[in-house]
Write a protein that holds these residues in place. Structure first.
Motif, PDB file in Angstrom:
ATOM      1  N   GLY A 139      50.983  51.618  53.287  1.00 58.77           N
ATOM      2  CA  GLY A 139      49.644  52.160  53.072  1.00 58.77           C
ATOM      3  C   GLY A 139      48.919  51.600  51.865  1.00 58.77           C
ATOM      4  N   ARG A 140      49.609  50.872  51.019  1.00 57.46           N
ATOM      5  CA  ARG A 140      48.927  50.289  49.860  1.00 57.46           C
ATOM      6  C   ARG A 140      48.009  49.143  50.291  1.00 57.46           C
ATOM      7  NH1 ARG A 140      52.879  47.889  46.085  1.00 57.46           N
ATOM      8  NH2 ARG A 140      54.076  47.524  48.010  1.00 57.46           N
ATOM      9  N   ARG A 141      47.013  48.869  49.434  1.00 57.75           N
ATOM     10  CA  ARG A 141      46.097  47.764  49.739  1.00 57.75           C
ATOM     11  C   ARG A 141      46.867  46.437  49.780  1.00 57.75           C
ATOM     12  NH1 ARG A 141      42.316  50.810  46.389  1.00 57.75           N
ATOM     13  NH2 ARG A 141      43.300  49.892  44.530  1.00 57.75           N
ATOM     14  N   ARG A 142      46.456  45.590  50.692  1.00 59.37           N
ATOM     15  CA  ARG A 142      47.023  44.249  50.732  1.00 59.37           C
ATOM     16  C   ARG A 142      46.616  43.441  49.499  1.00 59.37           C
ATOM     17  NH1 ARG A 142      45.141  39.279  54.739  1.00 59.37           N
ATOM     18  NH2 ARG A 142      45.939  37.630  53.391  1.00 59.37           N
ATOM     19  N   TYR A 143      45.290  43.439  49.196  1.00 55.08           N
ATOM     20  CA  TYR A 143      44.772  42.563  48.146  1.00 55.08           C
ATOM     21  C   TYR A 143      44.897  43.201  46.774  1.00 55.08           C
ATOM     22  CZ  TYR A 143      42.756  39.739  51.876  1.00 55.08           C
ATOM     23  OH  TYR A 143      42.580  38.950  52.999  1.00 55.08           O
ATOM     24  N   LYS A 144      45.397  42.420  45.829  1.00 56.79           N
ATOM     25  CA  LYS A 144      45.476  42.865  44.436  1.00 56.79           C
ATOM     26  C   LYS A 144      44.343  42.297  43.593  1.00 56.79           C
ATOM     27  CE  LYS A 144      50.465  43.635  44.260  1.00 56.79           C
ATOM     28  NZ  LYS A 144      51.730  43.322  43.520  1.00 56.79           N
ATOM     29  N   ARG A 145      43.707  41.266  44.101  1.00 53.64           N
ATOM     30  CA  ARG A 145      42.576  40.694  43.360  1.00 53.64           C
ATOM     31  C   ARG A 145      41.590  40.074  44.347  1.00 53.64           C
ATOM     32  NH1 ARG A 145      46.811  37.824  43.094  1.00 53.64           N
ATOM     33  NH2 ARG A 145      47.603  39.170  41.439  1.00 53.64           N
ATOM     34  N   CYS A 146      40.352  39.988  43.866  1.00 55.12           N
ATOM     35  CA  CYS A 146      39.284  39.393  44.671  1.00 55.12           C
ATOM     36  C   CYS A 146      38.403  38.539  43.773  1.00 55.12           C
ATOM     37  CB  CYS A 146      38.447  40.485  45.343  1.00 55.12           C
ATOM     38  SG  CYS A 146      36.986  39.867  46.225  1.00 55.12           S
ATOM     39  N   TYR A 147      38.217  37.275  44.150  1.00 51.67           N
ATOM     40  CA  TYR A 147      37.283  36.381  43.463  1.00 51.67           C
ATOM     41  C   TYR A 147      36.011  36.285  44.309  1.00 51.67           C
ATOM     42  CZ  TYR A 147      41.021  34.443  40.462  1.00 51.67           C
ATOM     43  OH  TYR A 147      42.030  34.267  39.546  1.00 51.67           O
ATOM     44  N   VAL A 148      34.867  36.481  43.659  1.00 52.19           N
ATOM     45  CA  VAL A 148      33.585  36.301  44.336  1.00 52.19           C
ATOM     46  C   VAL A 148      32.767  35.280  43.555  1.00 52.19           C
ATOM     47  CG1 VAL A 148      31.426  37.369  45.075  1.00 52.19           C
ATOM     48  CG2 VAL A 148      33.574  38.632  45.293  1.00 52.19           C
ATOM     49  N   TRP A 149      32.499  34.145  44.176  1.00 54.81           N
ATOM     50  CA  TRP A 149      31.657  33.097  43.587  1.00 54.81           C
ATOM     51  C   TRP A 149      30.360  33.055  44.381  1.00 54.81           C
ATOM     52  CZ3 TRP A 149      33.700  30.292  39.427  1.00 54.81           C
ATOM     53  CH2 TRP A 149      35.082  30.404  39.221  1.00 54.81           C
ATOM     54  N   VAL A 150      29.257  33.370  43.732  1.00 55.78           N
ATOM     55  CA  VAL A 150      27.972  33.448  44.427  1.00 55.78           C
ATOM     56  C   VAL A 150      26.876  33.149  43.407  1.00 55.78           C
ATOM     57  CG1 VAL A 150      27.603  35.917  44.018  1.00 55.78           C
ATOM     58  CG2 VAL A 150      26.647  34.872  46.078  1.00 55.78           C
ATOM     59  N   PRO A 151      25.742  32.563  43.826  1.00 53.25           N
ATOM     60  CA  PRO A 151      24.682  32.257  42.875  1.00 53.25           C
ATOM     61  C   PRO A 151      24.116  33.500  42.193  1.00 53.25           C
ATOM     62  CG  PRO A 151      24.352  31.025  44.902  1.00 53.25           C
ATOM     63  CD  PRO A 151      25.445  32.024  45.165  1.00 53.25           C
ATOM     64  N   ARG A 152      23.427  33.267  41.093  1.00 54.78           N
ATOM     65  CA  ARG A 152      22.789  34.349  40.356  1.00 54.78           C
ATOM     66  C   ARG A 152      21.735  35.065  41.203  1.00 54.78           C
ATOM     67  NH1 ARG A 152      21.519  32.099  34.193  1.00 54.78           N
ATOM     68  NH2 ARG A 152      23.647  32.314  33.398  1.00 54.78           N
ATOM     69  N   LYS A 153      21.472  36.296  40.793  1.00 57.65           N
ATOM     70  CA  LYS A 153      20.421  37.118  41.404  1.00 57.65           C
ATOM     71  C   LYS A 153      20.741  37.504  42.846  1.00 57.65           C
ATOM     72  CE  LYS A 153      18.219  36.806  37.567  1.00 57.65           C
ATOM     73  NZ  LYS A 153      18.298  37.955  36.619  1.00 57.65           N
ATOM     74  N   ASN A 154      22.038  37.575  43.169  1.00 54.71           N
ATOM     75  CA  ASN A 154      22.443  38.048  44.490  1.00 54.71           C
ATOM     76  C   ASN A 154      23.217  39.353  44.418  1.00 54.71           C
ATOM     77  OD1 ASN A 154      21.821  36.019  46.853  1.00 54.71           O
ATOM     78  ND2 ASN A 154      22.317  34.761  45.074  1.00 54.71           N
ATOM     79  N   GLY A 155      23.108  40.052  43.287  1.00 49.55           N
ATOM     80  CA  GLY A 155      23.638  41.398  43.190  1.00 49.55           C
ATOM     81  C   GLY A 155      25.121  41.512  42.909  1.00 49.55           C
ATOM     82  N   LYS A 156      25.750  40.440  42.400  1.00 51.86           N
ATOM     83  CA  LYS A 156      27.202  40.532  42.200  1.00 51.86           C
ATOM     84  C   LYS A 156      27.570  41.458  41.040  1.00 51.86           C
ATOM     85  CE  LYS A 156      27.648  36.226  39.512  1.00 51.86           C
ATOM     86  NZ  LYS A 156      26.220  35.885  39.496  1.00 51.86           N
ATOM     87  N   THR A 157      26.729  41.521  39.984  1.00 58.04           N
ATOM     88  CA  THR A 157      27.040  42.410  38.864  1.00 58.04           C
ATOM     89  C   THR A 157      26.875  43.871  39.267  1.00 58.04           C
ATOM     90  OG1 THR A 157      26.294  40.691  37.324  1.00 58.04           O
ATOM     91  CG2 THR A 157      26.516  42.921  36.449  1.00 58.04           C
ATOM     92  N   GLU A 158      25.830  44.163  40.046  1.00 57.29           N
ATOM     93  CA  GLU A 158      25.624  45.521  40.552  1.00 57.29           C
ATOM     94  C   GLU A 158      26.800  45.930  41.451  1.00 57.29           C
ATOM     95  OE1 GLU A 158      22.148  48.358  40.382  1.00 57.29           O
ATOM     96  OE2 GLU A 158      22.325  46.316  39.656  1.00 57.29           O
ATOM     97  N   LEU A 159      27.261  44.992  42.281  1.00 53.87           N
ATOM     98  CA  LEU A 159      28.403  45.270  43.144  1.00 53.87           C
ATOM     99  C   LEU A 159      29.653  45.543  42.312  1.00 53.87           C
ATOM    100  CD1 LEU A 159      29.573  45.384  46.025  1.00 53.87           C
ATOM    101  CD2 LEU A 159      30.028  42.920  45.817  1.00 53.87           C
ATOM    102  N   ALA A 160      29.865  44.758  41.259  1.00 54.88           N
ATOM    103  CA  ALA A 160      31.036  44.950  40.397  1.00 54.88           C
ATOM    104  C   ALA A 160      31.000  46.316  39.720  1.00 54.88           C
ATOM    105  CB  ALA A 160      31.091  43.843  39.344  1.00 54.88           C
TER     106      ALA A 160
END
Length: 572
Positions: free
Chosen positions: A64-85
């Motif tokens: 039942g534990r999550r598979r992923y222990k880490r996630c890398y997201v590489w995306v251009p600026r102004k696409n909401g990645k900081t808000e998502l984080a």
């Protein structure tokens, strides 16, 4: 999205309920925090929900534990990645069911780490329901029911013993000097049941830790690295197309391909303005590619626009035409008709086009500021004079170059640098031996002081103490000039401004033009710039000296005009 490749002996399954609940958490409890969307429910964009949140929280291990222990997201600026984080940090703090959870935000420094934290605080402030479960403090968000907390950490590992990380948000990986803080916090999670790291960034330069992280992620995506516990999401322009097509990065279709939220954000008009600036100024092209297209770039960035540089070698009468051409291109209009003066200039023989020869005599009697780059005694050295616009003329640069004869012969043979041609043209002074003889520089400096009205002379601090004392002893105002961002950014940006406006005159000096083609620049986090010998592939001493001379002029007091006093004397 990573394929569901198993760990050895482990089978993963997808839990639709967990995936749905994680996606639903955002609009149910979170509000956006900035601009025109502030206060609105945080509805995830399809790419955020389907490529990040659903797989990150949906894929499960047999227990039942999550598979992923880490996630890398590489995306251009102004696409909401900081808000998502920030949203993920709040979710891990209050809705992950982890007693005594410790969620951290890390970055190059505490100010950068606080950006995600401050957004999380704003999200709590917008939500009455979250406020029932979370209490915000200056440096933390606390959940009393679980005893969990979210807080930012400074950019160094010292003084952070005793951590027990359950969640981690890492911001702008491309700016990290190394991964010491990350590893320190990462290793503190060993006792946690299912710690989760969410690491976000835009592309950076092909150097340092950020480039290592990028390559690691590429390896996971192309299958050369086996890491089924890491989810990688990379969204950006096509690097191969960018190599093959010099105009690829300039097209709106490319911007749409690279930015998943386009045209909602970033706005088309914003990217058009940024692209136009990058087309005019080469050092901004790399910034546009990495920040807005998520393309890694080479460390070396050509600084000066050579089309503008070439225009600034032409006679002043042609400058209005050059500016009209640039304005037409920016406004996507047809270029103006070429005037007869321009056609005559193109047809002129090379000897006529060498205007740099006549500039010293034309500047006679005018106020001048000097810059002397003494950082090299075994290769090129430069004394440059900068003249502010005077008597209806243009701001002007008049350089003198020096090279030791022994070095000159070696450079001609091995590097094909035409020092011998420049010597015959009179564009270069060759001194005997294997080091530049400073006596030649002082001789010309004193002679020029008789020709021009010298305001001050700036010397590179390196190895200049003795010559400064000697020059001051001859009655000139000589002073050391720093080579860091604080001293160089003002005149460096002013040089850019003069070039782009086609309002500088250098007469087409061949050695100075060679230095301009070679010049690369460095930039700090505050957008300060300076010419960089370290990043340039060849000599740039003439440009450094010109920037120093321009800096000396900017520091000087305005010259007093005595004509009014002579016409109306104070004492009758």
């Amino acid at each position: 999205m990573n394929a569901a490749a198993p760990l050895e002996g482990v089978e993963f399954h997808f839990d639709e309920t967990s995936a749905h609940n994680a996606v639903a958490f955002f609009p149910r409890y979170l509000r956006l925090t900035a601009g025109e969307w502030a206060g609105r429910p945080f509805h995830l964009a399809p790419w955020q929900a389907d490529r990040i949140i659903r797989p990150l929280f949906g894929w499960r291990r047999p227990d039942g534990r999550r598979r992923y222990k880490r996630c890398y997201v590489w995306v251009p600026r102004k696409n909401g990645k900081t808000e998502l984080a920030a949203g993920i940090a709040v979710l891990l703090t209050v809705a992950d069911g982890e007693p005594g959870g410790q969620v951290f935000s890390i970055a190059t420094d505490k100010l950068q780490a606080s950006i995600v934290f401050d957004k999380a605080v704003a999200m709590v402030a917008y939500s009455a329901e979250l406020q029932e479960h979370l209490t915000t403090f200056k440096t933390s968000i606390f959940c009393p029911e679980l005893g969990s907390a979210f807080r930012p950490l400074s950019g160094i590992p010292k003084g952070k013993h005793g951590l027990n990380m359950s969640g981690l948000v890492g911001d702008e990986i491309h700016e990290w000097d190394d991964d010491r803080l990350y590893q320190f916090v990462h290793q503190s999670s060993a006792a946690r049941r299912e710690p989760l790291e969410f690491l976000i960034s835009t592309a950076g330069e092909k150097t340092g830790y950020g480039w290592e992280a990028w390559q690691y992620c590429q390896g996971i995506l192309d299958g050369t690295i086996d890491d089924p516990e890491t989810l990688v999401v990379m969204i950006g322009a096509d690097a191969e197309k960018d190599k093959a097509d010099p105009d690829y990065w300039k097209r709106e279709s490319t911007w749409a391909e690279a930015n998943p939220n386009f045209p909602t954000t970033p706005k088309p008009e914003y990217l058009r303005a940024e692209a136009k600036a990058a087309m005019r100024l080469p050092r901004l092209e790399n910034d546009f590619k990495r920040y807005h297209l998520n393309l890694p770039v080479e460390q070396t960035t050509r600084w000066l626009p050579m089309d503008a540089w070439a225009d600034c070698g032409a006679p002043a009468i042609l400058r209005p035409y050059f500016r009209a051409v640039v304005e037409a291109a920016e406004e996507e209009r047809a270029p103006p008709e070429r005037p007869p003066e321009y056609l005559a200039w193109l047809a002129a023989p090379p000897a006529v086009r060498q205007r740099w020869r006549e500039l010293p005599s034309l500047m006679a009697g005018k106020r001048a500021f000097g810059g002397v780059d003494l950082s090299s005694t075994t290769d090129l050295t430069c004394l440059a004079w900068f003249f502010e616009a005077q008597d209806g003329g243009l701001p002007t640069v008049v350089p003198r170059f020096y090279v030791p004869r022994d070095t000159m012969q070696k450079r001609i043979k091995t590097d094909k640098v035409p020092y011998d041609l420049w010597e015959r043209m009179g564009a270069l002074t060759v001194t005997p031996g294997n080091v530049v003889d400073y006596e030649f520089i002082k001789r010309d400096l004193y002679a020029d002081a008789e020709l021009y009205r010298v305001g001050s002379v700036a010397f590179d601090r390196w190895n200049a103490t003795q010559i400064i004392l000697q020059v001051v002893g001859e009655g000139l105002d000589a002073k050391p000039f720093g080579q860091g961002f604080q001293s160089m950014t003002g005149p460096a940006k002013e040089l850019e401004k003069l070039l782009l406006g086609r309002t500088l005159d250098h007469g087409g000096h061949p050695v100075l033009s060679w230095c301009a083609r070679n010049a690369a620049c460095e930039k700090d986090a505050a957008e300060n710039i300076k010419p960089s010998k370290k990043k340039s592939n060849e000599r740039i001493d003439g440009i450094v000296a010109a920037v120093m001379a321009l800096g000396a002029s900017m520091e000087a007091e305005p010259e007093q005009d005595l004509s009014g006093f002579l016409a109306n004397p104070v004492i009758a």
